[in-house]
Design an enzyme around this catalytic site. Structure first.
Site, PDB file in Angstrom:
ATOM      1  N   SER A   1      -6.286   9.835   6.050  1.00  0.00           N
ATOM      2  CA  SER A   1      -6.322   9.130   4.947  1.00  0.00           C
ATOM      3  C   SER A   1      -7.692   9.091   4.636  1.00  0.00           C
ATOM      4  O   SER A   1      -8.604  10.080   4.600  1.00  0.00           O
ATOM      5  CB  SER A   1      -5.879   7.753   5.045  1.00  0.00           C
ATOM      6  OG  SER A   1      -5.796   7.074   3.746  1.00  0.00           O
TER       7      SER A   1
ATOM      8  N   ASP B   1       0.539   9.554   2.522  1.00  0.00           N
ATOM      9  CA  ASP B   1      -0.464   9.009   3.608  1.00  0.00           C
ATOM     10  C   ASP B   1      -0.268   9.087   4.956  1.00  0.00           C
ATOM     11  O   ASP B   1       0.684   8.667   5.477  1.00  0.00           O
ATOM     12  CB  ASP B   1      -0.973   7.552   3.111  1.00  0.00           C
ATOM     13  CG  ASP B   1      -1.952   6.932   3.499  1.00  0.00           C
ATOM     14  OD1 ASP B   1      -2.332   7.207   4.986  1.00  0.00           O
ATOM     15  OD2 ASP B   1      -2.757   6.249   3.128  1.00  0.00           O
TER      16      ASP B   1
END
Length: 306
Positions: A46, A170
């Site tokens: 991320s 993610d």
């Protein structure tokens, strides 16, 4: 490991996710650079994937200066352009995501000046999550833009990203702090650049979405603690925390400067603790030997076919 008999293990940097709190990692990287501690490889998820890739391309003061500018100039509106209706309405409407990732894509293209992840100076691996099975998938080569977009695609906020026919979201969902992965790759010194604190304080929320995201953070923290407790005594793990980060609302980018300073001070404090305990941080093999990617074959670095 032919030709590397003096090398007993690798040094790894792991940069966790954290959204806007990822600014703290700029300060942490600065402290490591000051101590001449460089990684043999970097793993990021991320926001940590963006910071980690930038540093892997050029582990220098110039890169940290550019990251400082990026984070301190970023605003909610620059990443999540405002529309006619507020975010509360957008989260209530039909659809699988709320925001376009066009602004994030522009940021990536502006700051990541390589066409393939394999062209970084320090080998880097980016963690994403397979949308179908929830398993972590790791990229160490390929166009960095879609890979970084996928690693930052928080469900419900950004759309999943398709790469080679598969959908990814993610990376922090499947493996926010890949300690086990770093150990598998041969690391015996691991620096975790964590965008929160392992010591939580009581929090109140003004919006339901904040409570949901905090629960996500809580689950990731629990896994991190469990992984640390499981590590072999021969491995040295140093966690840099940001106590300030846990109090910053997820769309509030106004604290970037303070987060960077907090991350810097936290890292210095942790490194000083090592020195006090007689665990003076050693420079990585990369400090004196230019990295060679074929070395990773020697420690079980197996690229996942895509």
């Amino acid at each position: 490991m032919s030709g590397h008999q003096d090398k007993t293990g690798y040094t790894a940097f792991i940069l966790s996710g954290g959204g806007n709190r990822g600014a703290a990692q700029v300060g942490m990287l600065s402290a490591l650079l000051e101590h001449s501690i460089f990684p043999d490889f970097i793993i990021g998820a991320s926001a940590g994937a963006l910071n980690g890739t930038s540093f892997a391309i050029s582990p220098s003061r110039q890169t940290l200066s550019e990251l400082f500018d990026l984070w301190t100039k970023m605003t909610k509106n620059s990443l999540f352009p405002p529309r006619r209706f507020g975010s509360t309405w957008r989260y209530a409407q039909r659809g699988s995501y709320v925001y376009s990732n066009d602004a994030l894509e522009n940021i990536i293209r502006e700051h990541i000046h390589i066409s393939d992840l394999k062209d970084t100076q320090i080998p880097v691996e980016i963690v994403v999550t397979d949308l179908l099975n929830g398993e972590p998938h790791r990229f160490h080569s390929g166009d960095p833009t879609p890979i970084l977009l996928a690693s930052s695609a928080l469900p419900g906020t950004f759309s999943p990203i398709e790469i080679n026919g598969k959908l990814y979201i993610d990376g922090g969902i499947a493996d926010d702090v890949p300690i086990r992965r770093a150990l598998t790759l041969g690391a015996n010194k691991i620096y975790v650049l964590y965008c929160s604190s392992l010591d939580r304080t009581h929090k109140t929320f003004t919006r339901p979405i904040e409570a949901v995201l905090d629960s996500f953070t809580l689950a990731k923290m629990a896994r991190l603690k469990a992984d640390i407790a499981d590590v072999d005594a021969n491995a040295q793990i140093t966690v840099f925390e940001s106590r300030l980060a846990q109090g910053v609302a997820w769309l509030d980018f106004s604290h970037a400067h303070a987060l960077i300073e907090d991350g810097y001070k936290s890292a210095l404090e942790a490194l000083k603790g090592h020195e006090t305990a007689g665990l003076t941080p050693t420079k990585s093999y990369f400090s004196t030997h230019p990295p060679k990617r074929d070395r990773f074959g020697e420690v079980g670095y197996k690229p996942i076919s895509k």
